[in-house]
Scaffold this active site. Structure first.
Site, short mmCIF file in Angstrom:
data_model
loop_
_atom_site.label_atom_id
_atom_site.label_comp_id
_atom_site.label_asym_id
_atom_site.label_seq_id
_atom_site.Cartn_x
_atom_site.Cartn_y
_atom_site.Cartn_z
N ASN A 72 0.85 -1.21 0.00
CA ASN A 72 0.00 0.00 0.00
C ASN A 72 0.87 1.24 0.00
OD1 ASN A 72 0.54 0.80 2.85
ND2 ASN A 72 -0.35 -1.22 3.21
N ASP A 118 -4.07 -6.48 5.19
CA ASP A 118 -5.03 -7.34 5.87
C ASP A 118 -4.92 -8.80 5.42
OD1 ASP A 118 -6.16 -5.34 7.44
OD2 ASP A 118 -7.40 -4.63 5.76
N LYS A 143 8.40 -17.21 -10.70
CA LYS A 143 7.59 -16.10 -11.19
C LYS A 143 6.30 -16.64 -11.85
CE LYS A 143 7.87 -12.24 -14.31
NZ LYS A 143 8.59 -11.64 -15.41
N ASP A 178 -3.82 -9.95 13.30
CA ASP A 178 -3.98 -8.55 13.71
C ASP A 178 -2.93 -8.28 14.78
OD1 ASP A 178 -4.76 -6.08 14.85
OD2 ASP A 178 -6.73 -6.34 13.92
N ILE A 179 -1.87 -7.60 14.38
CA ILE A 179 -0.71 -7.43 15.25
C ILE A 179 -1.08 -6.69 16.53
CG2 ILE A 179 1.60 -6.43 15.40
CD1 ILE A 179 1.72 -6.77 12.29
N LYS A 210 -12.91 0.20 16.54
CA LYS A 210 -11.59 -0.45 16.59
C LYS A 210 -10.99 -0.38 17.99
CE LYS A 210 -10.74 0.08 11.77
NZ LYS A 210 -10.13 0.79 10.67
O1 C5P Z 1 -8.23 -2.67 11.22
P1 C5P Z 1 -7.38 -1.55 10.75
O2 C5P Z 1 -6.31 -1.98 9.81
O3 C5P Z 1 -8.08 -0.34 10.26
O4 C5P Z 1 -6.70 -1.06 12.13
C1 C5P Z 1 -5.70 -0.14 12.16
C2 C5P Z 1 -4.80 -0.36 13.35
O5 C5P Z 1 -4.52 -1.73 13.54
C3 C5P Z 1 -3.46 0.28 13.17
O6 C5P Z 1 -3.00 0.64 14.44
C4 C5P Z 1 -2.64 -0.82 12.54
O7 C5P Z 1 -1.25 -0.63 12.74
C5 C5P Z 1 -3.16 -2.04 13.28
N1 C5P Z 1 -3.14 -3.31 12.54
C6 C5P Z 1 -2.31 -4.33 12.96
N2 C5P Z 1 -2.34 -5.54 12.30
C7 C5P Z 1 -3.16 -5.74 11.26
C8 C5P Z 1 -3.99 -4.71 10.80
C9 C5P Z 1 -3.96 -3.51 11.47
O8 C5P Z 1 -1.54 -4.15 13.92
N3 C5P Z 1 -3.14 -6.90 10.64
#
Ligand code: C5P
Length: 399
Positions: A211, A280, A290, A307-308, A339
């Protein structure tokens, strides 16, 4: 008893950004900071001592061996006068001299003689800044607790684009005021871990999904946390900007790498800030070779990334104060608060990325900070200034 004004000794060296020093001094004086100016010989090619004398209201010093100047205020007295010595612009030359302790003019002598906090605002061509010699010298200065403010990114006087611009006077003023305030080091002894930039999710050996995140906000937060005295881990996806000197940079590519690094550092941190634009989804399988062109359509199967920040916030032991970011294009408040609750965060910083002058690749941003019981609007300003405000707001909450 009335407290005396704070005192800044401004050392100007020979870079084109020296012309901004007149504005810098005026703005510092607006904040009741007393400024004395020392100029190197080469600085005088870029701005005149007369200009600096006019704006500072003080005689400008430039010579170590001037009996008249020494009679008025000796160089050691000068060095002791300051609460802060700021070298701005700091050329690669002065940075190299400082790194080895050369004292061959008034400024370099003062820099060795001063007991005050020293800060530098590097300004040079991007290639000179990136040179390993300059980077090694900056690392040496950072180890000695010399604050390194900037440099900024962007177009340079020589036409190049990259890291090496002196921070703008208003940004330097904020950093000076911060350094001079008694509660300046509000994050001293704290460890802050920040994720920044995009992630890259490989499809095959040559392609990836990613992105537009520039990393600027996360890098700004890292610099602000350093300015407030924290030890900083910066877990960064691939970006084209350089990390502030003095941070522990952990370079990662994919969300999976970032996840591992975050869960390694978060339990040892007081604050965790998820500023990265984490992809995501990732490819279910990464092709070993390739992927070849086949037919009119290609179907990729993507699987969800961890989701970190939610995993950090869910830590049962050693959970840091956890701050997320939400980039939204509509219904900011609803989505951000959702969130905050769903990911079990302590705070979320929300921004409207649909606005053309803020967000992803811009130098500026506006944010609304949400806690479970409170919110605060931060108007459009430079990402660096905004970062300092955000870090101070976080520091306030973990006091
Ligand atoms: O769900 P979304 O991506 O909008 O959430 C944004 C927040 O979640 C940010 O703080 C981003 O760094 C964190 N995030 C994460 N791991 C993911 C997706 C988002 O830590 N896979």
């Amino acid at each position: 008893m009335k407290q005396r004004n704070k005192r800044v000794l401004l050392g100007i060296t020979g870079g084109i950004a020296a012309y901004k020093c007149a504005e810098l001094v005026r703005r510092l004086k607006d904040h009741h900071v007393d400024v004395k100016v020392v100029m190197t010989d080469s600085a005088k090619h870029f701005i005149t001592p007369l200009t600096m004398q006019a704006v500072s209201g003080e005689l400008v010093s430039d010579s170590l061996l001037d009996p008249q100047a020494e009679a008025a205020m000796g160089h050691i007295e000068f060095a002791k006068w300051a609460d802060l010595v700021l070298v701005a612009p700091a050329t690669s030359n002065i940075i190299a001299k400082m790194a080895v302790g050369i004292a061959d003019d008034l400024l370099t002598t003062l820099l060795l003689a001063t007991p005050a906090q020293v800060a530098i605002a590097p300004a040079m061509n991007q290639q000179m800044y990136a040179h390993v010699a300059t980077q090694d010298n900056l690392a040496t200065l950072a180890k000695r607790n010399i604050a390194i403010w900037g440099p900024g990114q962007g177009e340079q006087a020589c036409g190049d684009v990259g890291a090496g611009r002196m921070l703008e006077p208003h940004e330097l003023v904020q950093l000076v005021l911060q350094a001079l305030s008694p509660e300046a080091k509000v994050l001293q002894g704290k460890v802050v871990t920040i994720t920044a930039g995009p992630t890259r999710e490989a499809l095959d050996p040559v392609r990836f999904i990613s992105n537009h995140s520039s990393g600027k906000m996360g890098y700004g937060l890292a610099e602000a946390a350093l300015a407030l005295g924290a030890e900083v881990n910066l877990i960064s996806g691939p970006v084209s900007i350089s990390a502030p000197c003095g941070v522990n940079l952990i370079a990662v590519e994919s969300a999976a790498d970032m996840h591992v690094a975050a869960l390694t550092h978060a339990p040892k941190s007081d604050i965790f800030i998820g500023c990265a634009a984490v992809a995501d989804y990732r490819a279910a399988t990464v092709a070993e070779q390739k992927i070849k062109k086949q037919g009119d359509e290609l179907t990729l199967t993507l699987v969800k990334n961890p989701d970190i920040i939610a995993d950090v916030a869910a830590l049962a032991v050693s959970r840091p104060y956890t701050v997320g970011f939400a980039a939204e294009t509509q219904d900011i408040t609803t989505y951000a608060k959702g969130k905050l609750t769903n990911k079990k965060l302590d705070m979320i910083c929300a921004n409207d990325v649909s606005k053309p002058d803020a967000g992803f690749n811009s130098e500026h941003n506006a944010l609304t900070l949400f806690w479970h019981d409170q919110q605060q609007d931060l108007p459009l300003t430079s990402k660096k200034e905004l970062a300092l405000t955000v870090m101070k707001a976080i520091a306030e909450k973990i006091k």
